[in-house]
Write an enzyme that holds these catalytic residues in place. Structure first.
Site, PDB file in Angstrom:
ATOM      1  N   ARG A  38       0.850  -1.199   0.000  1.00 18.98           N
ATOM      2  CA  ARG A  38       0.000   0.000   0.000  1.00 18.98           C
ATOM      3  C   ARG A  38       0.884   1.245   0.000  1.00 18.98           C
ATOM      4  NH1 ARG A  38      -1.518   1.573   4.612  1.00 18.98           N
ATOM      5  NH2 ARG A  38      -2.357  -0.419   5.304  1.00 18.98           N
ATOM      6  N   TYR A  88     -16.463  17.849 -13.650  1.00 18.87           N
ATOM      7  CA  TYR A  88     -16.866  16.460 -13.882  1.00 18.87           C
ATOM      8  C   TYR A  88     -17.957  16.044 -12.876  1.00 18.87           C
ATOM      9  CZ  TYR A  88     -16.523  11.383 -14.140  1.00 18.87           C
ATOM     10  OH  TYR A  88     -16.817  10.053 -14.263  1.00 18.87           O
ATOM     11  N   ASP A 143      -7.712  19.667 -12.969  1.00 17.79           N
ATOM     12  CA  ASP A 143      -8.000  18.374 -13.584  1.00 17.79           C
ATOM     13  C   ASP A 143      -7.547  18.477 -15.039  1.00 17.79           C
ATOM     14  OD1 ASP A 143      -9.182  16.211 -14.929  1.00 17.79           O
ATOM     15  OD2 ASP A 143     -10.870  16.123 -13.542  1.00 17.79           O
ATOM     16  N   LYS A 145      -8.787   7.766 -19.064  1.00 13.71           N
ATOM     17  CA  LYS A 145      -9.048   8.420 -20.345  1.00 13.71           C
ATOM     18  C   LYS A 145      -7.784   8.403 -21.221  1.00 13.71           C
ATOM     19  CE  LYS A 145     -12.869   8.982 -18.139  1.00 13.71           C
ATOM     20  NZ  LYS A 145     -13.201  10.187 -17.387  1.00 13.71           N
TER      21      LYS A 145
HETATM   22  C1  LIG Z   1     -13.621  10.411 -16.032  1.00 19.95           C
HETATM   23  C2  LIG Z   1     -13.206  11.673 -15.392  1.00 19.95           C
HETATM   24  C3  LIG Z   1     -12.957  11.745 -14.012  1.00 19.95           C
HETATM   25  C4  LIG Z   1     -13.169  10.565 -13.081  1.00 19.95           C
HETATM   26  O1  LIG Z   1     -12.247   9.550 -13.326  1.00 19.95           O
HETATM   27  P1  LIG Z   1     -12.556   7.978 -13.085  1.00 19.95           P
HETATM   28  O2  LIG Z   1     -11.303   7.338 -13.539  1.00 19.95           O
HETATM   29  O3  LIG Z   1     -13.763   7.634 -13.895  1.00 19.95           O
HETATM   30  O4  LIG Z   1     -12.806   7.817 -11.624  1.00 19.95           O
HETATM   31  C5  LIG Z   1     -12.522  12.946 -13.494  1.00 19.95           C
HETATM   32  N1  LIG Z   1     -12.373  14.040 -14.271  1.00 19.95           N
HETATM   33  C6  LIG Z   1     -12.619  14.011 -15.597  1.00 19.95           C
HETATM   34  C7  LIG Z   1     -12.418  15.240 -16.410  1.00 19.95           C
HETATM   35  C8  LIG Z   1     -13.040  12.837 -16.202  1.00 19.95           C
HETATM   36  O5  LIG Z   1     -13.292  12.819 -17.511  1.00 19.95           O
END
Ligand SMILES: *Cc1c(COP(=O)(O)O)cnc(C)c1O
Length: 387
Positions: A46, A98, A170, A195
């Site tokens: 961890r 998001y 983000d 993504k």
């Molecule tokens: C998909 C997404 C998230 C969340 O990520 P997960 O891997 O689905 O938990 C956060 N911010 C943005 C811009 C996203 O497209």
């Protein structure tokens, strides 16, 4: 070294113990301590694992930060970062953040006494005016989803610094290949590595990069305390995806640019949202703070009925939530990412019933155009394919 080279040569490309050209999956939960007085680098998985660490080092280098952290999902990464704040703290957050981040802030962190005000962060005056005595941080998503609104990161950093606020960005949509928020003065970058970074629709993961050692220490403590770490198999998959990030981003973005221009001239399209179009509101700021426009665009076809017909007729893009994959993904914000938002609020934000979001993949762009053309064809009109 340039970005493309760093993605491949970042100190992790060779396993130090065996010389293996791909970091092995160290499938171990604990590590033998050869000397009780001189413990090794790793003690319990961890807290650290060589495979995960290779990914963490790679993303830190690519974002130009001092340390990286890998989590079980983008939301695990974002949740852990929010644990930097305490009861009574107030945050300023991009209005069109998001959905999962919105839910976490409004339904979980609010319960713990961490309050958020949602602001149109493209408007620096609105950001400034939202600051309260207990404001501790500004959380921004740029470009935002699904209208690709661009927030001026340098402007936000300037406001934040004059009030000693932590800035978090983000960077999922652009990745460090196109945008490096830390170089613009931002403190923390977060990613859904599910993504573009993973890039193949086969892994759920999150990444965080800290700008300086003080923040890194706090995040390391939280990562280990909260424990939402990325598993080793998934860390390996993200490392593999990361190696081709520059070529994937280049090709997908080129395709997106061509598609955006094609959509603009299409009679069935009312509006195209893509920061690469000079007509887009955020185009100029985007050009100043990012090296490219990325592969996500949205377009409005005027009504739910027309949007649904297209969703039913496309053959190439998968119809799904998510984005940033090798294959194109078409999604319908009104029924997917923004389904939980009251319709009036959604319409007020410009997320209409006819809005479709396309994450452009690596298919041949002529095939994508041909497919969209047939899906958008209305019985009587004759369409030009744009080729
Ligand atoms: C998909 C997404 C998230 C969340 O990520 P997960 O891997 O689905 O938990 C956060 N911010 C943005 C811009 C996203 O497209």
């Amino acid at each position: 070294m340039k970005f493309e080279t760093i993605t491949l040569h970042n100190g992790n490309e060779i396993d130090p113990y065996t010389g293996a050209a791909s970091i092995p999956i160290y499938q171990a939960s604990t590590y033998h301590q050869f000397s009780i007085d001189h413990p090794g680098v790793f003690d319990y998985a961890r807290s650290g694992n060589p495979t995960r660490q290779a990914l963490e080092n790679a993303i830190a280098k690519l974002e130009g930060g001092c340390r990286g952290f890998a989590f079980a999902s983008g939301m695990a990464a974002i949740s852990t970062v929010f644990l930097l704040f305490s009861r009574g703290d107030h945050l300023i957050v991009s209005q069109d953040v998001y959905g999962g981040t919105y839910r976490l802030l409004t339904q979980v962190l609010s319960r713990l006494g961490i309050e958020a005000t949602f602001v149109d962060t493209t408007d620096l005056k609105a950001v400034q005016e939202a600051i309260r005595p207990h404001t501790k941080g500004i959380y921004v998503e740029t470009p935002s989803n699904p209208l690709l609104k661009v927030s001026d990161l340098r402007g936000i950093v300037k406001i934040a610094r004059s009030h000693q606020l932590l800035t978090i960005v983000d960077n999922t949509f652009l990745t460090p290949y196109y945008q490096q928020p830390l170089a613009l003065g931002v403190d923390i970058v977060v990613h859904s590595a599910t993504k573009f970074i993973g890039g193949h629709s086969d892994v759920v993961a999150g990444l965080v990069v800290a700008r300086d050692e003080e923040i890194a220490e706090k995040l390391a403590f939280l990562q280990n305390s909260f424990g939402a770490i990325l598993g080793v198999q998934d860390a390996w998959l993200v490392l593999r995806g990361l190696k081709t990030l520059p070529v994937r981003m280049e090709t997908a973005t080129k395709n997106a640019e061509i598609l955006a221009c094609w959509l603009v001239q299409h009679p069935a399209v009312r509006q195209v949202y893509y920061t690469g179009l000079p007509s887009h509101e955020g185009h100029a700021i985007q050009e100043k703070q990012a090296k490219g426009h990325g592969a996500v665009l949205s377009f409005d076809v005027g009504s739910e009925e027309k949007a649904k017909r297209i969703l039913n007729k496309v053959r190439l893009p998968i119809v799904a939530v998510s984005l940033g994959a090798v294959e194109s993904i078409l999604s319908y914000p009104a029924r997917m990412s923004h389904a939980s938002m009251p319709r009036e609020v959604r319409l007020k934000y410009g997320i209409t019933d006819g809005l479709l979001r396309l994450s452009v993949g690596l298919e041949n762009v002529d095939d994508l155009i041909e497919d969209l053309a047939q899906a958008m064809e209305e019985k009587v009109s004759v369409l030009i394919s744009g080729k």
